[in-house]
Design a protein around this motif. Structure first.
Motif, PDB file in Angstrom:
ATOM      1  N   GLN A 173       3.703   0.523  12.178  1.00 22.86           N
ATOM      2  CA  GLN A 173       4.770  -0.448  11.889  1.00 22.86           C
ATOM      3  C   GLN A 173       5.841  -0.323  12.963  1.00 22.86           C
ATOM      4  OE1 GLN A 173       4.780  -2.622   9.291  1.00 22.86           O
ATOM      5  NE2 GLN A 173       6.686  -3.511   9.918  1.00 22.86           N
ATOM      6  N   ASP A 195       9.363   0.263   4.331  1.00 19.41           N
ATOM      7  CA  ASP A 195       9.182   0.544   2.917  1.00 19.41           C
ATOM      8  C   ASP A 195      10.476   1.122   2.356  1.00 19.41           C
ATOM      9  OD1 ASP A 195       6.645  -0.409   2.689  1.00 19.41           O
ATOM     10  OD2 ASP A 195       5.665   1.536   2.767  1.00 19.41           O
ATOM     11  N   SER A 196      10.978   0.493   1.312  1.00 17.40           N
ATOM     12  CA  SER A 196      12.205   0.957   0.680  1.00 17.40           C
ATOM     13  C   SER A 196      12.129   0.612  -0.794  1.00 17.40           C
ATOM     14  CB  SER A 196      13.422   0.272   1.316  1.00 17.40           C
ATOM     15  OG  SER A 196      13.527  -1.065   0.862  1.00 17.40           O
ATOM     16  N   ARG A 248       8.775  -4.070   1.049  1.00 18.25           N
ATOM     17  CA  ARG A 248       7.588  -3.566   1.731  1.00 18.25           C
ATOM     18  C   ARG A 248       7.157  -4.658   2.692  1.00 18.25           C
ATOM     19  NH1 ARG A 248       1.629  -3.511  -0.297  1.00 18.25           N
ATOM     20  NH2 ARG A 248       0.648  -2.319   1.351  1.00 18.25           N
ATOM     21  N   ARG A 271       4.147  -5.928   5.335  1.00 15.09           N
ATOM     22  CA  ARG A 271       2.759  -5.704   5.726  1.00 15.09           C
ATOM     23  C   ARG A 271       2.192  -6.968   6.366  1.00 15.09           C
ATOM     24  NH1 ARG A 271      -1.169  -7.335   1.828  1.00 15.09           N
ATOM     25  NH2 ARG A 271      -0.240  -8.272  -0.012  1.00 15.09           N
TER      26      ARG A 271
END
Length: 127
Positions: free
Chosen positions: A3, A9-10, A14, A16
């Protein structure tokens, strides 16, 4: 997983890849605190030429005007750069907020990620 940029991510987000689109999965309570954390990621994803983005609200439990501002910001940035933006939303409260503000006319929500990824380019709406 390779990434680029800040970790995506948190508690609220997210990021993707799916079928040539960058998918931003929002989750939890999307309020002013969440928006402050999400904006840099949203701007990174929508900043390039012809971005292809899906915003998935499937994991959202609460959505206020801060969340609406995120969607409007994403839409304007993507349209300004000749890209595509799709929205996934099935939560009744969030859909009611989107309808009440008229955002569903500009950014019609799909019932699933698969449905959003299969939508034609025109689905991102026009001004």
């Amino acid at each position: 997983m390779g990434q680029q940029g800040p970790a995506a991510d948190s508690a609220y987000l997210r990021v993707r890849q799916a079928r040539g689109f960058t998918v931003l999965e929002l989750r939890g309570e999307i309020d002013i605190a969440a928006a402050v954390e999400i904006v840099p990621h949203l701007d990174a994803v929508t900043g390039g030429p012809a971005p292809r983005v899906v915003i998935d609200l499937g994991g959202v439990e609460f959505f206020d005007c801060s969340g609406l501002r995120l969607l409007y910001r994403a839409r304007l940035r993507v349209l300004d750069r000749g890209g595509e933006l799709h929205l996934v939303c099935t939560h009744p409260f969030t859909l009611r907020v989107l309808r009440a503000t008229g955002l569903t006319r500009l950014l019609p929500p799909a019932p699933s990620l698969d449905a959003a990824l299969g939508q034609p380019e025109a689905a991102s709406g026009s001004l």
